[in-house]
Design a protein around this motif. Structure first.
Motif, PDB file in Angstrom:
ATOM      1  N   LEU A   1      44.923  39.559  30.955  1.00 21.79           N
ATOM      2  CA  LEU A   1      44.606  39.848  32.347  1.00 21.79           C
ATOM      3  C   LEU A   1      45.563  40.908  32.897  1.00 21.79           C
ATOM      4  N   PRO A   2      45.062  41.807  33.745  1.00 19.33           N
ATOM      5  CA  PRO A   2      45.912  42.856  34.317  1.00 19.33           C
ATOM      6  C   PRO A   2      46.839  42.290  35.392  1.00 19.33           C
ATOM      7  N   ASP A   3      47.731  43.133  35.893  1.00 19.72           N
ATOM      8  CA  ASP A   3      48.668  42.707  36.937  1.00 19.72           C
ATOM      9  C   ASP A   3      47.934  42.206  38.171  1.00 19.72           C
ATOM     10  N   TRP A   4      46.917  42.960  38.584  1.00 16.57           N
ATOM     11  CA  TRP A   4      46.061  42.577  39.706  1.00 16.57           C
ATOM     12  C   TRP A   4      44.618  42.487  39.209  1.00 16.57           C
ATOM     13  N   PHE A   5      43.881  41.526  39.711  1.00 11.94           N
ATOM     14  CA  PHE A   5      42.439  41.494  39.472  1.00 11.94           C
ATOM     15  C   PHE A   5      41.776  40.735  40.611  1.00 11.94           C
ATOM     16  N   ASP A   6      40.510  41.043  40.843  1.00 16.71           N
ATOM     17  CA  ASP A   6      39.770  40.452  41.954  1.00 16.71           C
ATOM     18  C   ASP A   6      39.105  39.143  41.536  1.00 16.71           C
ATOM     19  N   ALA A   7      38.989  38.226  42.501  1.00 15.97           N
ATOM     20  CA  ALA A   7      38.363  36.937  42.218  1.00 15.97           C
ATOM     21  C   ALA A   7      37.944  36.268  43.514  1.00 15.97           C
ATOM     22  N   ASP A   8      36.974  35.386  43.394  1.00 15.34           N
ATOM     23  CA  ASP A   8      36.602  34.474  44.471  1.00 15.34           C
ATOM     24  C   ASP A   8      37.234  33.118  44.179  1.00 15.34           C
ATOM     25  N   PRO A   9      37.360  32.261  45.195  1.00 18.21           N
ATOM     26  CA  PRO A   9      37.931  30.928  44.964  1.00 18.21           C
ATOM     27  C   PRO A   9      36.906  29.982  44.334  1.00 18.21           C
ATOM     28  N   GLU A  10      36.409  30.370  43.161  1.00 18.92           N
ATOM     29  CA  GLU A  10      35.376  29.580  42.493  1.00 18.92           C
ATOM     30  C   GLU A  10      35.942  28.886  41.259  1.00 18.92           C
ATOM     31  N   ALA A  11      35.078  28.169  40.545  1.00 22.22           N
ATOM     32  CA  ALA A  11      35.536  27.268  39.494  1.00 22.22           C
ATOM     33  C   ALA A  11      36.249  27.980  38.354  1.00 22.22           C
ATOM     34  N   PHE A  12      35.745  29.132  37.921  1.00 19.82           N
ATOM     35  CA  PHE A  12      36.364  29.830  36.802  1.00 19.82           C
ATOM     36  C   PHE A  12      37.777  30.284  37.162  1.00 19.82           C
ATOM     37  N   PHE A  13      37.926  30.866  38.354  1.00 15.45           N
ATOM     38  CA  PHE A  13      39.250  31.308  38.788  1.00 15.45           C
ATOM     39  C   PHE A  13      40.186  30.120  38.965  1.00 15.45           C
ATOM     40  N   GLU A  14      39.652  29.025  39.463  1.00 15.98           N
ATOM     41  CA  GLU A  14      40.469  27.829  39.627  1.00 15.98           C
ATOM     42  C   GLU A  14      41.034  27.373  38.279  1.00 15.98           C
ATOM     43  N   GLY A  15      40.223  27.501  37.239  1.00 13.95           N
ATOM     44  CA  GLY A  15      40.690  27.153  35.900  1.00 13.95           C
ATOM     45  C   GLY A  15      41.829  28.041  35.446  1.00 13.95           C
ATOM     46  N   ILE A  16      41.750  29.342  35.775  1.00 14.32           N
ATOM     47  CA  ILE A  16      42.838  30.263  35.441  1.00 14.32           C
ATOM     48  C   ILE A  16      44.120  29.859  36.169  1.00 14.32           C
ATOM     49  N   CYS A  17      43.980  29.501  37.444  1.00 15.93           N
ATOM     50  CA  CYS A  17      45.157  29.127  38.236  1.00 15.93           C
ATOM     51  C   CYS A  17      45.830  27.876  37.682  1.00 15.93           C
ATOM     52  N   LYS A  18      45.050  26.958  37.161  1.00 10.92           N
ATOM     53  CA  LYS A  18      45.615  25.714  36.620  1.00 10.92           C
ATOM     54  C   LYS A  18      46.500  25.972  35.404  1.00 10.92           C
ATOM     55  N   LYS A  19      46.368  27.131  34.793  1.00 12.02           N
ATOM     56  CA  LYS A  19      47.209  27.476  33.646  1.00 12.02           C
ATOM     57  C   LYS A  19      48.603  27.932  34.074  1.00 12.02           C
ATOM     58  N   GLY A  20      48.797  28.116  35.402  1.00 10.43           N
ATOM     59  CA  GLY A  20      50.110  28.475  35.909  1.00 10.43           C
ATOM     60  C   GLY A  20      50.491  29.920  35.712  1.00 10.43           C
ATOM     61  N   ILE A  21      49.510  30.813  35.576  1.00 10.23           N
ATOM     62  CA  ILE A  21      49.825  32.216  35.293  1.00 10.23           C
ATOM     63  C   ILE A  21      49.608  33.123  36.507  1.00 10.23           C
ATOM     64  N   ILE A  22      49.141  32.565  37.633  1.00  6.52           N
ATOM     65  CA  ILE A  22      48.878  33.351  38.835  1.00  6.52           C
ATOM     66  C   ILE A  22      49.923  33.013  39.892  1.00  6.52           C
ATOM     67  N   TYR A  23      50.411  34.013  40.607  1.00  6.47           N
ATOM     68  CA  TYR A  23      51.444  33.791  41.619  1.00  6.47           C
ATOM     69  C   TYR A  23      50.820  33.216  42.889  1.00  6.47           C
ATOM     70  N   SER A  24      51.476  32.237  43.469  1.00  2.00           N
ATOM     71  CA  SER A  24      50.995  31.625  44.703  1.00  2.00           C
ATOM     72  C   SER A  24      51.084  32.605  45.860  1.00  2.00           C
ATOM     73  N   VAL A  25      49.955  32.896  46.476  1.00  2.00           N
ATOM     74  CA  VAL A  25      49.946  33.786  47.643  1.00  2.00           C
ATOM     75  C   VAL A  25      50.561  33.087  48.848  1.00  2.00           C
ATOM     76  N   ASP A  26      50.414  31.760  48.925  1.00  2.00           N
ATOM     77  CA  ASP A  26      51.094  31.019  49.991  1.00  2.00           C
ATOM     78  C   ASP A  26      52.604  31.271  49.922  1.00  2.00           C
ATOM     79  N   ASP A  27      53.160  31.158  48.720  1.00  2.00           N
ATOM     80  CA  ASP A  27      54.596  31.404  48.551  1.00  2.00           C
ATOM     81  C   ASP A  27      54.940  32.857  48.846  1.00  2.00           C
ATOM     82  N   LEU A  28      54.096  33.764  48.376  1.00  2.00           N
ATOM     83  CA  LEU A  28      54.345  35.187  48.579  1.00  2.00           C
ATOM     84  C   LEU A  28      54.412  35.532  50.053  1.00  2.00           C
TER      85      LEU A  28
END
Length: 451
Positions: free
Chosen positions: A111-138
């Motif tokens: 995956l690139p540094d930035w990529f576009d996504a909707d808050p849907e099931a596939f993206f949620e699965g990517i987030c569960k792997k712990g590889i995406i930075y929390s925007v809330d924290d950011l």
């Protein structure tokens, strides 16, 4: 993203590693100590060396998209004071092609540094792997959170309430209509209920007009949710997509029945049309109404940013006095968002993102005519229509969730197909709901924690 030191020592170290094919076998203890010291200096902000920041961004936005054009211009501004900075964008406007690309990159850990996504099931699965930075924290770290519209923070949330997406737009969805056609058909007031919307369609049809211009499937997929959102809010789709509630239920059947009723008023050939044809038909007065969001406003206004000719708007009607949502609850969203890899979130990356948000709202609004996800400066100087849209965006109570975003990708494909069958009368509301339940039972366990 690549971080490179602009020093001869750093370059020599990189070349050595490339030639040796390993990271540390040939490195002396003195060199290790020197590199450790430099790393500590960079993290503490004491280093006087300049970092190069290279961002690779795979975007679902077309080259003419206002948000993307704004980001590119801001990147050019940033580069003026950061000569080693690069913002590389790969634009893939076709959504199906884009999603396929992201799935391939995700499966190969590329995956690139930035990529576009909707808050849907596939993206949620990517987030569960712990590889995406929390925007809330950011946003907390950068002190930005209170600058955004509430919906910009709430719309991209995942099922657990977390947020991993920066959102750029602020959108409200309306029915846009030709006032002259309404008057000619004897419609003196805009529809206040979903039943009145059907009545208006029947009057327009009797007067010789095509009631609704349809073709953009993203918008067509909103219609089944109208009834359900009024009857049960977002709870229905949140439960039905995981099999916790049936589509084949009172709410689901009512939703399908209403959809089949209103699709008979769609423009001819709607199942094989597209967004451009839908807009052209409406603007050329080939249909009385168009349901779309404010991202299409540039096509609907004149050079003074006022609505063209006899066009006006009304928001999503209510259903009955038994509704769980009100007239102040409707479709509003922030469009597709952007994720950042956790490994890419360096101090240099945070500095660039902070610079982006310091400039984005005004540039998007005043240079590219796009409603941003945070309030621009001097909103009182904006055209009346824009001020009203911003007010509706800011005052939206509960925003209706888009079913095609909430459903898992496989069930969504079934939804799209069965919606066409339902609208064309090739299936009954009961059959539509049963097939949706079958799809959920088959596919949802692959994406959600359901049995």
């Amino acid at each position: 993203m690549k971080l490179k030191k602009l020093t001869a020592v750093g370059l020599a170290a990189v070349m050595c590693v490339m030639a040796a094919g390993c990271g540390s076998n040939g490195e002396t203890n003195d060199k290790k100590q020197e590199n450790t010291q430099k790393t500590q200096e960079k993290e503490s902000g004491d280093s006087t060396e300049q970092e190069e920041l290279v961002i690779n961004y795979v975007s679902a936005r077309g080259e003419t998209d206002a948000a993307l054009k704004t980001l590119k211009k801001i990147a050019e501004m940033y580069k003026e004071d950061h000569p080693g900075f690069e913002f590389n964008v790969e634009s893939i406007a076709d959504r199906a092609t884009y999603l396929q690309k992201i799935k391939i990159l995700a499966s190969s850990n590329e995956l690139p540094d930035w990529f576009d996504a909707d808050p849907e099931a596939f993206f949620e699965g990517i987030c569960k792997k712990g590889i995406i930075y929390s925007v809330d924290d950011l946003y907390d770290e950068l002190g930005l959170k209170d600058k955004f519209f509430d919906i910009a923070l709430d719309y991209p949330k995942l099922s657990d309430g977390s947020n991993y997406l920066m959102t750029w737009q602020g959108n409200v969805e309306y029915f846009w209509y030709h006032t002259e056609m309404f008057e000619d058909a004897g419609i003196t007031e805009t529809p206040k209920t979903l039943t009145e919307l059907l009545d208006a369609c029947e009057k327009l049809k009797a007067a010789g007009y095509t009631p609704i211009s349809a073709g953009n499937y993203d918008m067509i997929m909103r219609y089944p949710a109208f009834k359900a959102f009024r009857m049960a809010g977002n709870e229905f789709i949140d439960n039905a997509r995981m099999g916790k509630e049936k589509f084949d239920s009172e709410v689901g059947i009512a939703t399908a029945e209403y959809t089949q009723q209103i699709t008979q008023y769609f423009s001819e050939g709607w199942t094989n049309s597209d967004a451009t044809a839908q807009m052209d038909l409406f603007l050329n007065k080939g249909a009385a109404m168009l349901y779309t969001g404010t991202w299409d406003t540039p096509d609907l206004v004149n050079e003074n940013k006022e609505l063209k000719d006899d066009i006006s708007t009304f928001r999503l009607p209510v259903d009955s006095d038994k509704d769980v949502t009100t007239e102040n609850d409707y479709y509003a969203n922030c469009g597709i968002g952007t994720a950042v890899l956790k490994d890419s979130m360096t101090p240099a990356m945070k500095d660039f993102i902070k610079f982006v948000w310091e400039n984005f709202a005004d540039m998007a609004m005043y240079e590219f005519d796009m409603l941003p996800s945070m309030m621009p400066s001097d909103p009182d100087k904006l055209p009346e229509l824009t001020q009203q849209i911003l007010k509706d965006l800011e005052n939206c109570g509960t925003f209706a969730q888009c079913w095609d975003v909430r459903l898992d990708p496989s069930t969504n494909e079934v939804y799209r197909k069965e919606l066409a069958n339902l609208g064309m009368g090739e299936s009954t509301p009961e059959e539509f709901c049963q097939r949706m339940d079958e799809a959920v039972a088959q596919y949802a366990p692959d994406y959600f924690d359901v049995e």
